[in-house]
Design a protein around this motif. Structure first.
Motif, mmCIF file in Angstrom:
data_model
loop_
_atom_site.group_PDB
_atom_site.id
_atom_site.type_symbol
_atom_site.label_atom_id
_atom_site.label_comp_id
_atom_site.label_asym_id
_atom_site.label_seq_id
_atom_site.Cartn_x
_atom_site.Cartn_y
_atom_site.Cartn_z
ATOM 1 N N MET A 1 0.838 -1.205 0.000
ATOM 2 C CA MET A 1 0.000 0.000 0.000
ATOM 3 C C MET A 1 0.875 1.258 0.000
ATOM 4 O O MET A 1 0.637 2.203 -0.744
ATOM 5 C CB MET A 1 -0.901 -0.010 1.234
ATOM 6 C CG MET A 1 -1.896 1.148 1.286
ATOM 7 S SD MET A 1 -3.139 0.994 -0.012
ATOM 8 C CE MET A 1 -3.972 -0.492 0.560
ATOM 9 N N ASN A 5 1.397 4.248 -2.899
ATOM 10 C CA ASN A 5 1.258 5.682 -2.629
ATOM 11 C C ASN A 5 2.506 6.447 -3.008
ATOM 12 O O ASN A 5 2.434 7.560 -3.557
ATOM 13 C CB ASN A 5 0.927 5.910 -1.153
ATOM 14 C CG ASN A 5 -0.451 5.389 -0.782
ATOM 15 O OD1 ASN A 5 -1.328 5.308 -1.647
ATOM 16 N ND2 ASN A 5 -0.642 5.032 0.474
ATOM 17 N N PRO A 94 -6.842 0.387 -5.068
ATOM 18 C CA PRO A 94 -6.000 1.394 -4.388
ATOM 19 C C PRO A 94 -4.938 2.013 -5.275
ATOM 20 O O PRO A 94 -4.517 3.151 -5.038
ATOM 21 C CB PRO A 94 -5.365 0.591 -3.238
ATOM 22 C CG PRO A 94 -6.330 -0.517 -2.971
ATOM 23 C CD PRO A 94 -6.912 -0.866 -4.309
ATOM 24 N N GLN A 110 -10.808 -7.133 2.343
ATOM 25 C CA GLN A 110 -10.393 -6.526 1.091
ATOM 26 C C GLN A 110 -11.236 -7.071 -0.060
ATOM 27 O O GLN A 110 -11.803 -8.163 0.024
ATOM 28 C CB GLN A 110 -8.895 -6.812 0.819
ATOM 29 C CG GLN A 110 -7.952 -6.328 1.899
ATOM 30 C CD GLN A 110 -7.889 -4.813 1.955
ATOM 31 O OE1 GLN A 110 -8.091 -4.142 0.951
ATOM 32 N NE2 GLN A 110 -7.604 -4.272 3.137
ATOM 33 N N ASN A 321 -9.881 3.613 1.408
ATOM 34 C CA ASN A 321 -9.513 3.346 0.007
ATOM 35 C C ASN A 321 -10.706 2.913 -0.843
ATOM 36 O O ASN A 321 -10.531 2.229 -1.863
ATOM 37 C CB ASN A 321 -8.405 2.281 -0.066
ATOM 38 C CG ASN A 321 -7.126 2.732 0.594
ATOM 39 O OD1 ASN A 321 -6.770 3.905 0.547
ATOM 40 N ND2 ASN A 321 -6.421 1.797 1.224
ATOM 41 N N TYR A 323 -12.582 4.362 -3.163
ATOM 42 C CA TYR A 323 -12.634 5.560 -3.990
ATOM 43 C C TYR A 323 -13.902 5.632 -4.842
ATOM 44 O O TYR A 323 -14.381 6.719 -5.159
ATOM 45 C CB TYR A 323 -11.396 5.620 -4.891
ATOM 46 C CG TYR A 323 -10.088 5.602 -4.126
ATOM 47 C CD1 TYR A 323 -9.879 6.472 -3.055
ATOM 48 C CD2 TYR A 323 -9.083 4.706 -4.445
ATOM 49 C CE1 TYR A 323 -8.690 6.452 -2.340
ATOM 50 C CE2 TYR A 323 -7.885 4.682 -3.737
ATOM 51 C CZ TYR A 323 -7.701 5.555 -2.685
ATOM 52 O OH TYR A 323 -6.536 5.534 -1.974
#
Length: 371
Positions: A1, A5, A94, A110, A321, A323
């Motif tokens: 993760m 990012n 993500p 998840q 996350n 989105y």
């Protein structure tokens, strides 16, 4: 993760650096060739602008002032807006990969993006309105609070602006007091409110709320037969006096500027005719500042939505996350604000009076000279 990012941050930094290099090249070109860049503008002014009528010149100047905003909107806002609209109908990983109109099953905590998806175009909107228990309530409360705040703040700002426009001792100090909440930064206000809450708690423990116990305004109004809904509305307004004052600084300044721009000869003629201050307000001040009411209403609606609690609900979804859900909530949030704004502005636009149009439009000029 964290690696994903970091990769997204590095890509954003690279794009920003390339954009900045291109921007510097454009500036260098303008500096080196300023004559060839600005000469067409001067030629356009002499051949076209100077021959235009006054109202068309104003329209052209307005578009020139709006050009930077429109350019910035096209460069930096259209693409994110379009992508958020696509995300609102998609399952978004993500790392930014999206699957349009596809819903993936959960694998523990998840989503399993390798499993067989289910086709559902409005899954994110169904989640926002049906599954998430906080968002619909927050959206409704925000809409109601926005309508109430818009009405109260607009009326309050106009009355305070009329008062501050009068001539009295200490006028500059009073104006500064009403505008102080806008000048202060959010950290200072938060610290002051925290200190005030502490002092209030100490005073309440000492019995300083005796006056409230002796005279309860809400109970008194109910006792004299005032409807319960009206009592609740009025008590809610009185309990948020500080918030109303702190959120009205910009609106007061807008109205004050509009009032000071009203031609003085209108008030002089009204005084000669024997009009009272009350009549001058309704016949001169209010019609002349009515175009600014639209500006104040739009600003207040946007400001009220930005200060609402719905942002906290959406941030929780974003931090998880999710989105796609966040994009759907954002679009519902935008549609609600546009709906409220459209209804209020549509109603007010029918009663707006434009004094400048009366002076400069050809139809009004013909009416004035009797043609």
């Amino acid at each position: 993760m964290e690696s994903n990012n970091m990769q997204l941050q590095n890509e954003s930094t690279t794009k920003l650096q390339s954009f900045w290099k291109g921007f510097k090249k454009v500036i260098d070109f303008i500096v080196k060739n300023w004559f060839f860049v600005f000469y067409p503008c001067r030629l356009f002014k002499e051949l076209v602008y100077d021959k235009m009528r006054y109202e068309k010149q104003k329209v052209l100047i307005s578009w020139l002032f709006l050009a930077p905003t429109i350019l910035g909107f096209c460069l930096f806002f259209i693409y994110p807006l379009f992508m958020s609209f696509i995300y609102s109908f998609s399952s978004v990983e993500p790392n930014g990969t999206f699957h349009f109109a596809q819903v993936f099953p959960m694998n523990g905590t998840q989503y399993d993006y390798t499993a067989q998806p289910v086709i559902d175009l409005f899954n994110n909107y169904k989640y926002a309105l049906r599954v998430n228990a906080d968002f619909p309530v927050s959206l409704w409360n925000t809409a109601v609070d926005t309508v109430v705040d818009t009405v109260v703040i607009t009326i309050f700002s106009l009355l305070i602006a009329v008062m501050l426009n009068g001539k009295f001792k200490g006028r500059a100090v009073v104006r500064a007091i009403f505008f102080l909440p806008v000048v202060f930064n959010s950290e200072a206000i938060t610290a002051a409110l925290a200190a005030a809450e502490g002092v209030d708690a100490v005073l309440n423990s000492a019995g300083s709320n005796a006056l409230t116990q002796l005279f309860d305004l809400e109970q008194f109004m109910q006792g004299i037969g005032v409807p319960v809904k009206l009592v609740t509305f009025l008590s809610g307004i009185t309990s948020t006096i500080y918030r109303t004052i702190s959120y009205s600084g910009i609106q007061i300044l807008i109205f004050l500027t509009a009032i000071q721009s009203v031609p003085k000869h209108l008030y002089e003629a009204a005084t000669i005719e024997g009009a009272t201050g009350y009549e001058q307000f309704w016949k001169i001040t209010l019609p002349m500042v009515s175009p600014m009411i639209l500006t104040v209403v739009v600003y207040t609606i946007v400001d009220s939505f930005l200060r609402s609690e719905i942002g906290d609900v959406m941030d929780k979804v974003y931090n998880n996350n999710e989105y796609g859900y966040y994009a759907a909530m954002s679009w519902l949030y935008i549609l609600a604000s546009l709906l409220i704004m459209g209804i209020i502005v549509g109603i007010l636009s029918k009663v707006v009076f434009y004094y400048d149009c009366l002076l400069y439009t050809s139809d009004a000029a013909d009416d004035l000279i009797g043609v």
